[in-house]
Design a protein around this motif. Structure first.
Motif, mmCIF file in Angstrom:
data_model
loop_
_atom_site.group_PDB
_atom_site.id
_atom_site.type_symbol
_atom_site.label_atom_id
_atom_site.label_comp_id
_atom_site.label_asym_id
_atom_site.label_seq_id
_atom_site.Cartn_x
_atom_site.Cartn_y
_atom_site.Cartn_z
ATOM 1 N N ILE A 140 0.855 -1.186 0.000
ATOM 2 C CA ILE A 140 0.000 0.000 0.000
ATOM 3 C C ILE A 140 0.890 1.236 0.000
ATOM 4 O O ILE A 140 1.756 1.386 0.862
ATOM 5 C CB ILE A 140 -0.917 0.032 1.242
ATOM 6 N N LYS A 141 0.668 2.124 -0.960
ATOM 7 C CA LYS A 141 1.501 3.316 -1.098
ATOM 8 C C LYS A 141 0.617 4.561 -1.149
ATOM 9 O O LYS A 141 -0.233 4.694 -2.024
ATOM 10 C CB LYS A 141 2.350 3.228 -2.370
ATOM 11 N N GLU A 142 0.810 5.448 -0.185
ATOM 12 C CA GLU A 142 0.031 6.682 -0.150
ATOM 13 C C GLU A 142 0.539 7.647 -1.204
ATOM 14 O O GLU A 142 1.748 7.823 -1.379
ATOM 15 C CB GLU A 142 0.126 7.335 1.228
ATOM 16 N N ARG A 143 -0.388 8.276 -1.923
ATOM 17 C CA ARG A 143 -0.003 9.306 -2.888
ATOM 18 C C ARG A 143 0.344 10.587 -2.127
ATOM 19 O O ARG A 143 -0.415 11.042 -1.280
ATOM 20 C CB ARG A 143 -1.137 9.587 -3.873
ATOM 21 N N VAL A 144 1.483 11.146 -2.450
ATOM 22 C CA VAL A 144 1.967 12.333 -1.753
ATOM 23 C C VAL A 144 1.229 13.568 -2.248
ATOM 24 O O VAL A 144 0.957 13.722 -3.436
ATOM 25 C CB VAL A 144 3.481 12.506 -1.978
ATOM 26 N N GLY A 145 0.886 14.447 -1.314
ATOM 27 C CA GLY A 145 0.238 15.706 -1.669
ATOM 28 C C GLY A 145 0.307 16.664 -0.503
ATOM 29 O O GLY A 145 0.188 16.255 0.650
ATOM 30 N N LEU A 146 0.505 17.934 -0.788
ATOM 31 C CA LEU A 146 0.565 18.937 0.256
ATOM 32 C C LEU A 146 -0.818 19.535 0.480
ATOM 33 O O LEU A 146 -1.557 19.791 -0.466
ATOM 34 C CB LEU A 146 1.558 20.044 -0.113
ATOM 35 N N LEU A 147 -1.161 19.760 1.742
ATOM 36 C CA LEU A 147 -2.413 20.421 2.122
ATOM 37 C C LEU A 147 -3.647 19.762 1.514
ATOM 38 O O LEU A 147 -4.586 20.427 1.103
ATOM 39 C CB LEU A 147 -2.367 21.904 1.735
ATOM 40 N N LYS A 148 -3.645 18.436 1.448
ATOM 41 C CA LYS A 148 -4.792 17.742 0.868
ATOM 42 C C LYS A 148 -5.832 17.435 1.950
ATOM 43 O O LYS A 148 -5.487 17.208 3.109
ATOM 44 C CB LYS A 148 -4.343 16.463 0.169
ATOM 45 N N LEU A 149 -7.093 17.437 1.560
ATOM 46 C CA LEU A 149 -8.172 17.161 2.499
ATOM 47 C C LEU A 149 -8.557 15.686 2.515
ATOM 48 O O LEU A 149 -9.176 15.217 3.459
ATOM 49 C CB LEU A 149 -9.403 18.002 2.149
ATOM 50 N N THR A 150 -8.215 14.965 1.451
ATOM 51 C CA THR A 150 -8.515 13.541 1.372
ATOM 52 C C THR A 150 -7.256 12.783 0.965
ATOM 53 O O THR A 150 -6.324 13.352 0.410
ATOM 54 C CB THR A 150 -9.633 13.253 0.356
ATOM 55 N N ASP A 151 -7.267 11.478 1.255
ATOM 56 C CA ASP A 151 -6.108 10.634 0.957
ATOM 57 C C ASP A 151 -6.436 9.639 -0.147
ATOM 58 O O ASP A 151 -7.577 9.180 -0.272
ATOM 59 C CB ASP A 151 -5.681 9.857 2.204
ATOM 60 N N VAL A 152 -5.420 9.312 -0.933
ATOM 61 C CA VAL A 152 -5.539 8.291 -1.967
ATOM 62 C C VAL A 152 -4.330 7.366 -1.825
ATOM 63 O O VAL A 152 -3.199 7.826 -1.659
ATOM 64 C CB VAL A 152 -5.568 8.900 -3.391
ATOM 65 N N TYR A 153 -4.587 6.064 -1.870
ATOM 66 C CA TYR A 153 -3.535 5.057 -1.748
ATOM 67 C C TYR A 153 -3.591 4.136 -2.958
ATOM 68 O O TYR A 153 -4.672 3.712 -3.368
ATOM 69 C CB TYR A 153 -3.740 4.201 -0.502
#
Length: 197
Positions: free
Chosen positions: A10-23
């Motif tokens: 499982i790898k989390e997609r990197v993002g700054l100041l995001k309100l939701t997560d995507v893996y």
């Protein structure tokens, strides 16, 4: 495809100041993406995250093999007060089971229940070293979840998490159990760990 495997990276997609997560979900043997997990709360709760603690708000986490199709199962969390209850539903919205957080535990964890309310497994571990074990009520190991670091620099500057989920062969002929155990492993980071960051 996704539910035919026993191991998942499982790898989390990197993002700054995001309100939701995507893996992204990978088959570690083939190094091939086999699915995606998306945190998809209702719009009002998504924007409430700007002013309220994310762990206390409701959300739905959908697991897809193909993002253009319906999810194969979903993790649904309602408002959280003292104990967190997470419901698991299949792609048609039918209940499969649920999880309940433990109130008094040193290492962290939660219980896994089938749709009839029977406890079928226990998830326990250590939030610091990020090692978790899923055991049946008889104490048999059904699976493990371990943290896979993607490099110290990345971990210092983002909240991106990578981890490995391994389920035992006892789950192969029990699709509902496999969904519950995979959902339990995914919930450690996406739901329960949020309370410990």
């Amino acid at each position: 495809m996704l539910l035919s495997l026993r191991e998942f990276f499982i790898k989390e997609r990197v993002g700054l100041l995001k309100l939701t997560d995507v893996y992204d979900i990978f088959d570690p043997a083939e190094n091939k993406r086999i699915g995606v997990m998306k945190d998809e709360p209702p719009a009002i709760f998504k924007y409430l995250r700007l002013i309220m603690a994310k762990p206390s708000l409701p959300t739905t986490i959908n697991i897809y093999e193909d993002e253009t199709q319906a999810p194969i199962f979903s993790i649904q969390k309602s408002f959280t007060f003292i104990r967190t209850k997470i419901s698991i539903v299949d792609g048609k919205g039918a209940g499969i089971g649920y999880f309940m957080s433990k109130i008094f535990t040193i290492g962290g964890g939660f219980t896994v229940h089938d749709n009839a309310g029977n406890q079928i497994a226990d998830v326990s571990g250590d939030w610091i070293s990020w090692n978790f074990t899923i055991r049946s009520m008889s104490g048999e190991e059904l699976g493990v979840v371990t943290k896979k670091w993607a490099g110290i620099g990345k971990e210092l500057f983002t909240t991106a998490d990578n981890y490995m989920v391994s389920l035992n062969q006892e789950c192969d002929n029990q699709p509902a159990l496999k969904i519950l155990l995979l959902a339990a492993a995914l919930a450690i980071d996406t739901v329960y760990k949020e309370n410990n960051d």
